[in-house]
Motif scaffolding. Structure first.
Motif, PDB file in Angstrom:
ATOM      1  N   ALA A  48      61.708   1.500 142.539  1.00 52.68           N
ATOM      2  CA  ALA A  48      61.867   1.102 143.938  1.00 52.68           C
ATOM      3  C   ALA A  48      60.715   0.188 144.318  1.00 52.68           C
ATOM      4  O   ALA A  48      59.626   0.283 143.768  1.00 52.68           O
ATOM      5  N   PRO A  49      60.917  -0.704 145.258  1.00 51.65           N
ATOM      6  CA  PRO A  49      59.841  -1.581 145.688  1.00 51.65           C
ATOM      7  C   PRO A  49      58.711  -0.778 146.330  1.00 51.65           C
ATOM      8  O   PRO A  49      58.921   0.294 146.869  1.00 51.65           O
ATOM      9  N   SER A  50      57.489  -1.289 146.240  1.00 52.66           N
ATOM     10  CA  SER A  50      56.302  -0.711 146.860  1.00 52.66           C
ATOM     11  C   SER A  50      55.955   0.666 146.306  1.00 52.66           C
ATOM     12  O   SER A  50      55.279   1.436 146.963  1.00 52.66           O
ATOM     13  N   GLY A  51      56.456   1.006 145.141  1.00 54.68           N
ATOM     14  CA  GLY A  51      56.100   2.281 144.532  1.00 54.68           C
ATOM     15  C   GLY A  51      56.754   3.485 145.195  1.00 54.68           C
ATOM     16  O   GLY A  51      56.395   4.612 144.938  1.00 54.68           O
ATOM     17  N   HIS A  52      57.736   3.284 146.067  1.00 52.87           N
ATOM     18  CA  HIS A  52      58.417   4.390 146.734  1.00 52.87           C
ATOM     19  C   HIS A  52      59.705   4.707 145.992  1.00 52.87           C
ATOM     20  O   HIS A  52      60.394   3.819 145.510  1.00 52.87           O
ATOM     21  N   SER A  53      60.029   5.991 145.946  1.00 56.69           N
ATOM     22  CA  SER A  53      61.292   6.389 145.344  1.00 56.69           C
ATOM     23  C   SER A  53      62.411   6.162 146.332  1.00 56.69           C
ATOM     24  O   SER A  53      62.220   6.257 147.540  1.00 56.69           O
ATOM     25  N   LEU A  54      63.566   5.860 145.808  1.00 60.01           N
ATOM     26  CA  LEU A  54      64.741   5.693 146.648  1.00 60.01           C
ATOM     27  C   LEU A  54      65.357   7.063 146.903  1.00 60.01           C
ATOM     28  O   LEU A  54      65.448   7.876 145.998  1.00 60.01           O
ATOM     29  N   PRO A  55      65.826   7.343 148.128  1.00 60.84           N
ATOM     30  CA  PRO A  55      66.441   8.645 148.385  1.00 60.84           C
ATOM     31  C   PRO A  55      67.759   8.785 147.641  1.00 60.84           C
ATOM     32  O   PRO A  55      68.484   7.820 147.444  1.00 60.84           O
ATOM     33  N   ASP A  56      68.052  10.001 147.227  1.00 62.03           N
ATOM     34  CA  ASP A  56      69.309  10.305 146.557  1.00 62.03           C
ATOM     35  C   ASP A  56      70.439  10.117 147.566  1.00 62.03           C
ATOM     36  O   ASP A  56      70.382  10.625 148.673  1.00 62.03           O
ATOM     37  N   GLU A  57      71.487   9.403 147.159  1.00 58.52           N
ATOM     38  CA  GLU A  57      72.558   9.089 148.096  1.00 58.52           C
ATOM     39  C   GLU A  57      73.341  10.314 148.534  1.00 58.52           C
ATOM     40  O   GLU A  57      73.986  10.315 149.573  1.00 58.52           O
ATOM     41  N   CYS A  58      73.281  11.407 147.788  1.00 60.58           N
ATOM     42  CA  CYS A  58      74.073  12.588 148.149  1.00 60.58           C
ATOM     43  C   CYS A  58      73.442  13.385 149.288  1.00 60.58           C
ATOM     44  O   CYS A  58      74.122  13.804 150.204  1.00 60.58           O
ATOM     45  N   ASN A  59      72.144  13.622 149.206  1.00 59.44           N
ATOM     46  CA  ASN A  59      71.551  14.520 150.186  1.00 59.44           C
ATOM     47  C   ASN A  59      70.234  14.018 150.759  1.00 59.44           C
ATOM     48  O   ASN A  59      69.544  14.772 151.435  1.00 59.44           O
ATOM     49  N   GLY A  60      69.860  12.799 150.511  1.00 55.64           N
ATOM     50  CA  GLY A  60      68.632  12.269 151.069  1.00 55.64           C
ATOM     51  C   GLY A  60      67.378  12.736 150.359  1.00 55.64           C
ATOM     52  O   GLY A  60      66.278  12.344 150.729  1.00 55.64           O
ATOM     53  N   ASP A  61      67.507  13.604 149.358  1.00 58.65           N
ATOM     54  CA  ASP A  61      66.329  14.053 148.617  1.00 58.65           C
ATOM     55  C   ASP A  61      65.827  12.923 147.738  1.00 58.65           C
ATOM     56  O   ASP A  61      66.556  12.003 147.402  1.00 58.65           O
ATOM     57  N   PHE A  62      64.577  13.032 147.335  1.00 58.99           N
ATOM     58  CA  PHE A  62      64.051  12.042 146.416  1.00 58.99           C
ATOM     59  C   PHE A  62      64.516  12.394 145.015  1.00 58.99           C
ATOM     60  O   PHE A  62      64.445  13.545 144.602  1.00 58.99           O
ATOM     61  N   PRO A  63      65.025  11.427 144.281  1.00 57.13           N
ATOM     62  CA  PRO A  63      65.590  11.710 142.963  1.00 57.13           C
ATOM     63  C   PRO A  63      64.511  12.067 141.953  1.00 57.13           C
ATOM     64  O   PRO A  63      63.381  11.630 142.056  1.00 57.13           O
ATOM     65  N   GLN A  64      64.904  12.895 141.003  1.00 59.58           N
ATOM     66  CA  GLN A  64      64.006  13.221 139.904  1.00 59.58           C
ATOM     67  C   GLN A  64      64.023  12.038 138.956  1.00 59.58           C
ATOM     68  O   GLN A  64      65.072  11.488 138.650  1.00 59.58           O
ATOM     69  N   SER A  65      62.854  11.649 138.498  1.00 60.08           N
ATOM     70  CA  SER A  65      62.772  10.558 137.539  1.00 60.08           C
ATOM     71  C   SER A  65      62.514  11.154 136.162  1.00 60.08           C
ATOM     72  O   SER A  65      61.794  12.145 136.028  1.00 60.08           O
ATOM     73  N   TYR A  66      63.094  10.564 135.175  1.00 61.45           N
ATOM     74  CA  TYR A  66      63.002  11.072 133.809  1.00 61.45           C
ATOM     75  C   TYR A  66      62.240  10.086 132.937  1.00 61.45           C
ATOM     76  O   TYR A  66      62.272   8.881 133.162  1.00 61.45           O
TER      77      TYR A  66
END
Length: 184
Positions: free
Chosen positions: A31-49
């Motif tokens: 994501a730009p600026s080092g921020h994670s994009l929210p998960d489209e299903c529930n607004g949570d931040f996605p887990q990165s692998y």
């Protein structure tokens, strides 16, 4: 000894660069600026692998060997069936012979084998099967569920070993006390 964080290491074996790019976008989005994009299903931040890619079955097996030697095994491997050189079934067999704990998801665009036939090919009782084209949420769900399962299994093994050690220590103390009682 406390249990460490869950294992988020995933191996992707697929010869198609576009498919590898999709895995990257789905499982390790940037994501730009080092921020994670929210998960489209529930607004949570996605887990990165932590993803490792291989184009051939042999390369995937080599990655598993390196990971095991480095003490950083993979929790999950997504393995395409149609690979140049060693096919996905052969790669899965070799990977499981090296690391029986890794969770393997066999991915294929072809209808040549049913899930039941796939189990016979790979010789595994716990096999996961996904057809292409897949939806990104399917990949996320497999990744979440299987990395969690892998981590819980390792935690259970660690706790069982700790319990066995505690039981052995207790047996030794009981024997010492019994010996002291007999002597007195």
């Amino acid at each position: 000894m406390a249990f460490q964080d869950s294992n988020n290491r995933i191996l992707v074996i697929d010869s198609d660069p576009e498919i590898r790019r999709l895995y990257q976008e789905i499982l390790a989005p940037s994501a730009p600026s080092g921020h994670s994009l929210p998960d489209e299903c529930n607004g949570d931040f996605p887990q990165s692998y932590a993803l490792t890619f291989a184009e051939r079955g042999e390369d995937g097996v080599e990655e598993v060997v390196k990971a095991l030697e480095g003490g950083t095994p993979f929790a999950v491997a997504f393995v395409d069936m149609q690979l140049p050189g060693m096919d996905g079934a052969g790669a899965a067999r070799l990977i499981w012979s090296l690391d029986p704990n890794v969770k393997i998801v066999v991915v294929t665009a072809f209808d040549e084998l049913t899930p039941c036939e796939m189990i016979q090919v790979d010789g595994a009782q716990e096999i996961f099967y996904l057809r292409k084209p897949f939806h990104g949420e399917e990949i996320k769900q497999f990744a979440r569920a299987l990395t969690s399962q892998w981590s819980l299994e390792r935690e259970r093994e660690m706790l069982a070993a700790q319990l066995e050690k505690m039981n052995e220590d207790l047996r030794e103390k009981v024997e010492e006390q019994a010996t002291l009682l007999i002597q007195s």
